[in-house]
Write a protein that holds these residues in place. Structure first.
Motif, PDB file in Angstrom:
ATOM      1  N   GLN A 101      -8.097  -4.060 -16.750  1.00  0.00           N
ATOM      2  CA  GLN A 101      -6.722  -4.422 -16.419  1.00  0.00           C
ATOM      3  C   GLN A 101      -6.695  -5.800 -15.762  1.00  0.00           C
ATOM      4  O   GLN A 101      -7.693  -6.255 -15.196  1.00  0.00           O
ATOM      5  CB  GLN A 101      -6.095  -3.374 -15.502  1.00  0.00           C
ATOM      6  CG  GLN A 101      -6.012  -1.982 -16.127  1.00  0.00           C
ATOM      7  CD  GLN A 101      -5.313  -0.977 -15.221  1.00  0.00           C
ATOM      8  OE1 GLN A 101      -4.540  -1.348 -14.350  1.00  0.00           O
ATOM      9  NE2 GLN A 101      -5.584   0.312 -15.437  1.00  0.00           N
ATOM     10  N   THR A 102      -5.545  -6.444 -15.830  1.00  0.00           N
ATOM     11  CA  THR A 102      -5.433  -7.802 -15.291  1.00  0.00           C
ATOM     12  C   THR A 102      -4.781  -7.851 -13.920  1.00  0.00           C
ATOM     13  O   THR A 102      -4.853  -8.866 -13.235  1.00  0.00           O
ATOM     14  CB  THR A 102      -4.603  -8.684 -16.252  1.00  0.00           C
ATOM     15  OG1 THR A 102      -3.309  -8.085 -16.439  1.00  0.00           O
ATOM     16  CG2 THR A 102      -5.311  -8.805 -17.597  1.00  0.00           C
ATOM     17  N   LYS A 103      -4.148  -6.756 -13.516  1.00  0.00           N
ATOM     18  CA  LYS A 103      -3.428  -6.757 -12.250  1.00  0.00           C
ATOM     19  C   LYS A 103      -3.629  -5.442 -11.511  1.00  0.00           C
ATOM     20  O   LYS A 103      -3.553  -4.370 -12.117  1.00  0.00           O
ATOM     21  CB  LYS A 103      -1.933  -6.992 -12.489  1.00  0.00           C
ATOM     22  CG  LYS A 103      -1.117  -7.147 -11.217  1.00  0.00           C
ATOM     23  CD  LYS A 103       0.344  -7.435 -11.528  1.00  0.00           C
ATOM     24  CE  LYS A 103       1.163  -7.601 -10.261  1.00  0.00           C
ATOM     25  NZ  LYS A 103       2.590  -7.865 -10.559  1.00  0.00           N
ATOM     26  N   ALA A 104      -3.884  -5.531 -10.222  1.00  0.00           N
ATOM     27  CA  ALA A 104      -4.007  -4.336  -9.388  1.00  0.00           C
ATOM     28  C   ALA A 104      -2.635  -3.957  -8.834  1.00  0.00           C
ATOM     29  O   ALA A 104      -1.897  -4.812  -8.362  1.00  0.00           O
ATOM     30  CB  ALA A 104      -4.979  -4.597  -8.239  1.00  0.00           C
ATOM     31  N   ILE A 105      -2.318  -2.675  -8.926  1.00  0.00           N
ATOM     32  CA  ILE A 105      -1.029  -2.178  -8.451  1.00  0.00           C
ATOM     33  C   ILE A 105      -1.213  -1.492  -7.104  1.00  0.00           C
ATOM     34  O   ILE A 105      -2.063  -0.613  -6.955  1.00  0.00           O
ATOM     35  CB  ILE A 105      -0.410  -1.181  -9.455  1.00  0.00           C
ATOM     36  CG1 ILE A 105      -0.313  -1.814 -10.849  1.00  0.00           C
ATOM     37  CG2 ILE A 105       0.955  -0.726  -8.971  1.00  0.00           C
ATOM     38  CD1 ILE A 105       0.564  -3.025 -10.923  1.00  0.00           C
ATOM     39  N   SER A 106      -0.434  -1.886  -6.132  1.00  0.00           N
ATOM     40  CA  SER A 106      -0.488  -1.245  -4.810  1.00  0.00           C
ATOM     41  C   SER A 106       0.726  -0.345  -4.619  1.00  0.00           C
ATOM     42  O   SER A 106       1.768  -0.534  -5.259  1.00  0.00           O
ATOM     43  CB  SER A 106      -0.536  -2.295  -3.699  1.00  0.00           C
ATOM     44  OG  SER A 106       0.642  -3.079  -3.700  1.00  0.00           O
ATOM     45  N   ARG A 107       0.577   0.644  -3.723  1.00  0.00           N
ATOM     46  CA  ARG A 107       1.656   1.594  -3.450  1.00  0.00           C
ATOM     47  C   ARG A 107       1.826   1.707  -1.934  1.00  0.00           C
ATOM     48  O   ARG A 107       0.858   2.006  -1.226  1.00  0.00           O
ATOM     49  CB  ARG A 107       1.325   2.977  -4.031  1.00  0.00           C
ATOM     50  CG  ARG A 107       0.988   2.958  -5.510  1.00  0.00           C
ATOM     51  CD  ARG A 107       0.555   4.347  -6.012  1.00  0.00           C
ATOM     52  NE  ARG A 107      -0.680   4.796  -5.369  1.00  0.00           N
ATOM     53  CZ  ARG A 107      -1.893   4.480  -5.792  1.00  0.00           C
ATOM     54  NH1 ARG A 107      -2.043   3.681  -6.854  1.00  0.00           N
ATOM     55  NH2 ARG A 107      -2.971   4.933  -5.177  1.00  0.00           N
ATOM     56  N   GLU A 108       3.042   1.492  -1.456  1.00  0.00           N
ATOM     57  CA  GLU A 108       3.295   1.655  -0.022  1.00  0.00           C
ATOM     58  C   GLU A 108       3.404   3.135   0.306  1.00  0.00           C
ATOM     59  O   GLU A 108       4.151   3.869  -0.333  1.00  0.00           O
ATOM     60  CB  GLU A 108       4.579   0.938   0.383  1.00  0.00           C
ATOM     61  CG  GLU A 108       4.457  -0.574   0.374  1.00  0.00           C
ATOM     62  CD  GLU A 108       5.667  -1.234   1.002  1.00  0.00           C
ATOM     63  OE1 GLU A 108       6.450  -0.518   1.671  1.00  0.00           O
ATOM     64  OE2 GLU A 108       5.839  -2.442   0.813  1.00  0.00           O
ATOM     65  N   MET A 109       2.634   3.554   1.286  1.00  0.00           N
ATOM     66  CA  MET A 109       2.689   4.942   1.735  1.00  0.00           C
ATOM     67  C   MET A 109       3.763   5.049   2.820  1.00  0.00           C
ATOM     68  O   MET A 109       3.812   4.235   3.742  1.00  0.00           O
ATOM     69  CB  MET A 109       1.310   5.348   2.281  1.00  0.00           C
ATOM     70  CG  MET A 109       1.208   6.760   2.782  1.00  0.00           C
ATOM     71  SD  MET A 109       1.528   6.842   4.550  1.00  0.00           S
ATOM     72  CE  MET A 109       1.942   8.576   4.694  1.00  0.00           C
ATOM     73  N   THR A 110       4.674   6.007   2.706  1.00  0.00           N
ATOM     74  CA  THR A 110       5.772   6.121   3.668  1.00  0.00           C
ATOM     75  C   THR A 110       5.811   7.506   4.302  1.00  0.00           C
ATOM     76  O   THR A 110       5.402   8.497   3.691  1.00  0.00           O
ATOM     77  CB  THR A 110       7.136   5.856   2.998  1.00  0.00           C
ATOM     78  OG1 THR A 110       7.340   6.823   1.947  1.00  0.00           O
ATOM     79  CG2 THR A 110       7.174   4.456   2.403  1.00  0.00           C
ATOM     80  N   LEU A 111       6.289   7.555   5.530  1.00  0.00           N
ATOM     81  CA  LEU A 111       6.535   8.803   6.238  1.00  0.00           C
ATOM     82  C   LEU A 111       8.005   8.856   6.639  1.00  0.00           C
ATOM     83  O   LEU A 111       8.614   7.823   6.922  1.00  0.00           O
ATOM     84  CB  LEU A 111       5.661   8.907   7.491  1.00  0.00           C
ATOM     85  CG  LEU A 111       4.152   9.076   7.276  1.00  0.00           C
ATOM     86  CD1 LEU A 111       3.434   9.060   8.623  1.00  0.00           C
ATOM     87  CD2 LEU A 111       3.842  10.370   6.537  1.00  0.00           C
ATOM     88  N   SER A 112       8.561  10.041   6.678  1.00  0.00           N
ATOM     89  CA  SER A 112       9.948  10.219   7.090  1.00  0.00           C
ATOM     90  C   SER A 112      10.038  10.263   8.607  1.00  0.00           C
ATOM     91  O   SER A 112       9.446  11.151   9.242  1.00  0.00           O
ATOM     92  CB  SER A 112      10.512  11.516   6.490  1.00  0.00           C
ATOM     93  OG  SER A 112      11.730  11.858   7.102  1.00  0.00           O
ATOM     94  N   ASN A 113      10.753   9.336   9.190  1.00  0.00           N
ATOM     95  CA  ASN A 113      10.943   9.350  10.642  1.00  0.00           C
ATOM     96  C   ASN A 113      11.643  10.619  11.101  1.00  0.00           C
ATOM     97  O   ASN A 113      11.341  11.156  12.168  1.00  0.00           O
ATOM     98  CB  ASN A 113      11.733   8.122  11.075  1.00  0.00           C
ATOM     99  CG  ASN A 113      10.910   6.846  11.028  1.00  0.00           C
ATOM    100  OD1 ASN A 113       9.758   6.829  11.448  1.00  0.00           O
ATOM    101  ND2 ASN A 113      11.483   5.778  10.496  1.00  0.00           N
TER     102      ASN A 113
END
Length: 370
Positions: free
Chosen positions: A329-341
């Motif tokens: 692949q040519t691009k790395a995909i990142s994912r933001e991890m979220t928590l519910s306040n």
């Protein structure tokens, strides 16, 4: 050098915030941990009548406790971005998680980033240094069934026997799915020099960002938990035979934690929040356990290769601020991890309400008896 009023105010604000956060953490521990223990004491009859339901409830309470720890960092702005394979896809399967170890904050980071991975946290078993048993959270880990391992050559063989017994006794009987360990056997800063000397002596790669892993615990876990059909060897042991429905350990999740500028977060920073908001990066790579060799020499080489790859991943991250794209692949995909306040506030509120309830109950019983 003179300190300006603005600098003094900033330092004063940081100290006050740290003091308030520490007070909250202490109060949180004083109500949450005893409540966890007391709930499980009251539920002991259920453990006898319906063990599965008991450990389900214990797992939910355990996940909430870890969410409280995660909230201390989350509210300080210590967030996580994830890279690589999506581990949610295997969250219901049995897996062994291999993690590099830089500081005490690594555990807190995992407590945070695994919160949104389905049932993983409540069905997880941790392998940790025996000193952790004597911390405030030690009683929780002891009840949950985590394994405390003593480091050092003098204890190694005995500890591996105890680990095998522990897995056979508790892993499937308590419906555990993921098992987390740090194969390096200690923090990077403490083991790097020794590891590099060992590598030089044995003509192995020179590593700066990780150390060469140790084989023992990984081998015991694979021998004990992998079903015989997975890699063609009868390595499932009693733990597999006791639970016919179990498919055995199916995945190895190679997890790499990276901190900006290679500056790890320790537990003190996590609690006091005196560092500026920081994004920790976590990279996952999933391997089918059938592709993991069973023979000691081949397994050692396979495990070394994983940490050599971690070295490359971390080198790329420290140079570019991102992990490299997967092969092909040519691009790395990142994912933001979220928590519910809202969810975190609800859990914290439950802990403090539980603490108040137990206090009132004991006060009532005291007055009735005396």
């Amino acid at each position: 050098m003179a300190v300006t009023l603005e600098q003094a105010q900033r330092v004063g604000y940081t100290c006050l915030k740290a003091l308030l956060r520490f007070a909250f953490m202490v109060a949180n521990n004083l109500v949450a941990i005893p409540s966890y223990v007391l709930y499980l004491i009251v539920l002991q009859p259920l453990r006898i009548l319906d063990s599965k339901s008991f450990w389900y409830i214990e797992g939910v309470l355990f996940k909430w406790l870890l969410a409280m720890v995660a909230s201390w960092g989350w509210w300080a702005g210590y967030t996580v971005v994830e890279w690589g394979d999506d581990v949610k896809a295997v969250s219901e399967d049995e897996a062994m998680v291999l993690v590099n170890h830089q500081a005490t904050g690594d555990v807190c980071t995992l407590m945070m980033c695994l919160q949104d991975k389905g049932t993983v946290v409540r069905q997880m078993m941790w392998l940790m240094d025996h000193i952790f048993k004597y911390t405030n959270f030690g009683i929780v880990s002891l009840i949950h069934g985590d394994f405390f391992i003593r480091q050092g050559k003098t204890h190694r063989d005995q500890q591996l026997v105890l680990l095998k017994d522990h897995l056979e006794k508790y892993y499937r009987s308590r419906n555990r799915k993921w098992i987390v360990l740090f194969p390096e056997g200690g923090f990077l800063r403490k083991r790097r020099e020794t590891s590099q000397a060992f590598a030089k002596k044995n003509n192995l790669p020179f590593l700066k960002h990780v150390t060469l892993p140790r084989l023992g615990a990984t081998q015991v876990i694979l021998k004990t938990l992998v079903a015989p059909q997975e890699n063609g060897t009868p390595s499932g042991g009693d733990a597999v035979r006791k639970e016919s429905k179990s498919k055995g350990l199916q995945w190895v999740i190679d997890t790499t934690i990276a901190y900006p500028k290679a500056e790890p977060i320790d537990i003190q920073t996590w609690i006091l929040g005196y560092r500026q908001p920081t994004v920790t990066h976590v990279h996952y790579r999933i391997f089918p356990v059938k592709d993991v060799p069973a023979e000691p020499e081949a397994l050692t080489n396979w495990l070394y290769q994983r940490f050599i790859e971690k070295e490359d991943l971390l080198t790329h991250f420290y140079e570019t601020g991102a992990f490299p794209p997967p092969q092909g692949q040519t691009k790395a995909i990142s994912r933001e991890m979220t928590l519910s306040n809202l969810w975190l506030v609800a859990i914290q509120s439950f802990a403090f309400l539980s603490g108040g309830m137990w206090y009132c109950l004991f006060q009532y019983l005291y007055h009735c008896l005396f």
